[in-house]
Enzyme design. Sequence first.
Site, PDB file in Angstrom:
ATOM      1  N   GLN A  79       0.828  -1.202   0.000  1.00 30.75           N
ATOM      2  CA  GLN A  79       0.000   0.000   0.000  1.00 30.75           C
ATOM      3  C   GLN A  79       0.865   1.256   0.000  1.00 30.75           C
ATOM      4  O   GLN A  79       2.040   1.242   0.349  1.00 30.75           O
ATOM      5  CB  GLN A  79      -0.935  -0.012   1.219  1.00 30.75           C
ATOM      6  N   GLY A 138       1.075   3.378  -5.026  1.00 27.91           N
ATOM      7  CA  GLY A 138       0.434   3.728  -6.281  1.00 27.91           C
ATOM      8  C   GLY A 138      -0.188   2.566  -7.036  1.00 27.91           C
ATOM      9  O   GLY A 138      -0.692   2.743  -8.149  1.00 27.91           O
ATOM     10  N   HIS A 139      -0.186   1.369  -6.447  1.00 23.16           N
ATOM     11  CA  HIS A 139      -0.678   0.191  -7.164  1.00 23.16           C
ATOM     12  C   HIS A 139      -2.193   0.226  -7.391  1.00 23.16           C
ATOM     13  O   HIS A 139      -2.680  -0.282  -8.410  1.00 23.16           O
ATOM     14  CB  HIS A 139      -0.305  -1.084  -6.410  1.00 23.16           C
ATOM     15  N   GLU A 164     -19.807  -1.409  -6.112  1.00 21.09           N
ATOM     16  CA  GLU A 164     -20.646  -1.927  -5.034  1.00 21.09           C
ATOM     17  C   GLU A 164     -20.211  -1.361  -3.691  1.00 21.09           C
ATOM     18  O   GLU A 164     -19.145  -1.690  -3.182  1.00 21.09           O
ATOM     19  CB  GLU A 164     -20.560  -3.457  -5.000  1.00 21.09           C
TER      20      GLU A 164
END
Length: 408
Positions: free
Chosen positions: A236, A239-240, A264
């Site tokens: 985390q 930028g993934h 959702e």
Amino acid sequence: MAEVSLVRNKLEDFKCCANDAIHFKLVRQEADLEDEKTTFKPDMTHQIFGEQESIFGYKDLEVQLFYTAGKLMPYLSLQYTDRVPVTGSDGVYADNVAQKLMKEMPPEVLTNKDDFLATVDKDVNFTPYGELLHSYTVTVDGEDREFQIYKPDIETPGFREYHKRLQTFILFFIDAASYIDDDDDKWTYYLLFEKYKRDGNTVYAIAGYMTAYNYYAYPKNIRPRLSQFLILPPFQRQGHGAVLLQAFYNDVVPRSLVIDITVEDPSEDFQRLRDFVDARNCMSLTNYQPDYLLEGFHPAMAEEARTKLKLNKRQARRVYEILRLKITDENNTSMYRQYRLDLKRRLNKPFQRNQRDYHKLERALQPDELAQMMSNMSAEQRHMVLEKQFQEHITLYKQILSRLDKAA
């Protein structure tokens, strides 16, 4: 019953927070087992251990829930200095932690460390399932690292079992998560891996994944809905998430059968990510250029965002508000006032607080109670609510704009 509570109070040292007790690792090599830097903890455990997220019956408990980084073969071990009996007297007994976790885990869970280490060595034979969609490099702590995004098919040999292991993470990192029906062929999967070298061999480590469901849309179209989206904690803030979401867009947007894309029940973190990616994409559209933005939101914006980016109208409007704020001079009283009025007109529509709060009210109240609550709101109360919402939106939108500036 009172006696049971009294005994439990005396055993307070045997109570712990499940979020602190559970230790995850994605193990690449044996040395990772003793390396605290490879450990990460869950964001939540209430979906397994109840709303209090507590475990009773153990002193200094550490639950080791390790996975091999590639194949995701799981290992479970409990370590503690003392415990009360699993089946005690007078209703006081230790929680069966292993049993609760095993109920959610696939059957391959290992409990012997030597067996687990043997599976770590076998990761060298693992290659990702499916079609390679995108490769990219990020620099983390001065080191260039390569990542790849794959789109597997549930019928790919071995992937169904792999997905059962992968989805166990969602119970600890996605609120209100539930396992999906992998027999339903309307699901699509996107997996993120780090590609790296170990002892001269090319190996892979899972970094995140997302799923989407292709809903039918009349007469013969589809409306993909993003369902689960997770970047694992060790990856985390690199930028993934934006790259994975963009890879999904690149895959589905060109399809003529796709009407638009929905999400959702997005978390606040995912909504920020979605806003950033959508705003970045809309900045290249004709109707989202500054001259058009200053004229207010109009149907041509929604139509262009839908046809070129497959954004639904609600998200197209939200992106408009973000990008209009970008070109609004807050020191220009008239310009900022026009922006403020434009945003508040939308917020003033019935129940346009935010979608998550609205659904909470719907679940908690009967329709007549909901209507009465709003009708009883005085003008002053509504003004206060609107102002609070406005300031919250401005704060969030400025975070998006700051990230856009850094990405430019």
